[in-house]
Motif scaffolding. Structure first.
Motif, mmCIF file in Angstrom:
data_model
loop_
_atom_site.group_PDB
_atom_site.id
_atom_site.type_symbol
_atom_site.label_atom_id
_atom_site.label_comp_id
_atom_site.label_asym_id
_atom_site.label_seq_id
_atom_site.Cartn_x
_atom_site.Cartn_y
_atom_site.Cartn_z
ATOM 1 N N GLU A 114 -8.067 6.939 0.401
ATOM 2 C CA GLU A 114 -8.606 7.789 1.473
ATOM 3 C C GLU A 114 -9.273 6.928 2.542
ATOM 4 O O GLU A 114 -9.123 7.182 3.742
ATOM 5 C CB GLU A 114 -9.592 8.811 0.889
ATOM 6 N N LEU A 164 -3.001 8.633 -12.505
ATOM 7 C CA LEU A 164 -2.928 9.426 -11.281
ATOM 8 C C LEU A 164 -1.679 10.296 -11.314
ATOM 9 O O LEU A 164 -0.596 9.813 -11.657
ATOM 10 C CB LEU A 164 -2.870 8.526 -10.059
ATOM 11 N N GLU A 224 2.505 12.937 -7.699
ATOM 12 C CA GLU A 224 2.541 13.603 -6.393
ATOM 13 C C GLU A 224 1.318 13.249 -5.560
ATOM 14 O O GLU A 224 1.422 13.032 -4.354
ATOM 15 C CB GLU A 224 2.656 15.114 -6.575
ATOM 16 N N GLN A 225 0.151 13.193 -6.202
ATOM 17 C CA GLN A 225 -1.070 12.834 -5.482
ATOM 18 C C GLN A 225 -1.004 11.386 -5.016
ATOM 19 O O GLN A 225 -1.370 11.076 -3.877
ATOM 20 C CB GLN A 225 -2.302 13.050 -6.358
ATOM 21 N N ILE A 227 -8.297 6.541 -5.733
ATOM 22 C CA ILE A 227 -8.093 7.660 -4.797
ATOM 23 C C ILE A 227 -9.011 7.497 -3.592
ATOM 24 O O ILE A 227 -8.586 7.643 -2.447
ATOM 25 C CB ILE A 227 -8.341 9.014 -5.498
#
Length: 176
Positions: A137, A13, A16-17, A133
């Motif tokens: 979320e 990953l 920053e994300q 990810i």
């Protein structure tokens, strides 16, 4: 209160994300000869591939120590996590999953009151990263630990990784 997501650096990953989504990444160590680097902390992908081309020795990796996971879990609990979903590269490839399990097993009893689910992803790289990810979320949307875990396991089950190699040189050097 929110569910927090923990993974390791093999999820690939972008930092920053991961930071933007509140994903905690515990790095593996990459060793070239006598030189050791924290994956994606002290050595990014570009530096890794440069070193790979220059080095006569193939790199080795080592799993994070259980203490690194324990520090991460404890900090997230102290920050108010209602649960932790800790998802790691395939246990057939590394002892990272076992380090995470050991960390949980040796947490103080009061820390173990916070539910922590530790998952062997049976995958690596994007096959691991994308489901993580989506889990982050879902955490931001307020889903429960059980719902996020069920969705993550479904995504992992349906994920496949295909790789195309530019060269077979490193496979040959690795003795395969």
């Amino acid at each position: 209160m929110t569910v927090r997501i923990v993974t390791d650096s093999t999820s690939d990953l972008p930092l920053e994300q991961a930071k933007a989504l509140g994903i905690e990444i515990v790095p593996l160590t990459v060793t070239f000869g006598d030189e050791a680097y924290l994956d994606n902390v002290e050595m990014d992908n570009a530096a890794f591939y440069q070193k790979l081309q220059e080095s006569k020795e193939l790199p080795r990796t080592s799993q994070p120590a259980p203490a690194k996971f324990q520090e991460t879990y404890t900090r997230l609990i102290d920050e108010g996590a209602s649960g932790i979903l800790s998802v790691h590269l395939a246990s057939k490839l590394s002892g990272t999953y076992q380090s995470a399990r050991t960390a949980y097993d040796t947490l103080p009893a009061d820390a173990q009151k916070t539910p922590i689910e530790i998952i062997d992803s049976t995958s690596i790289s994007a096959g691991l990263g994308y489901p993580i990810i989506k889990a982050a979320e879902e955490s931001r949307q307020g889903l429960s630990l059980e719902e996020i875990k069920a969705n993550l396991l479904d995504r992992l089950e349906r994920s496949r990784i295909f790789a195309v190699l530019d060269t077979l040189e490193y496979v040959r050097r690795g003795g395969v």
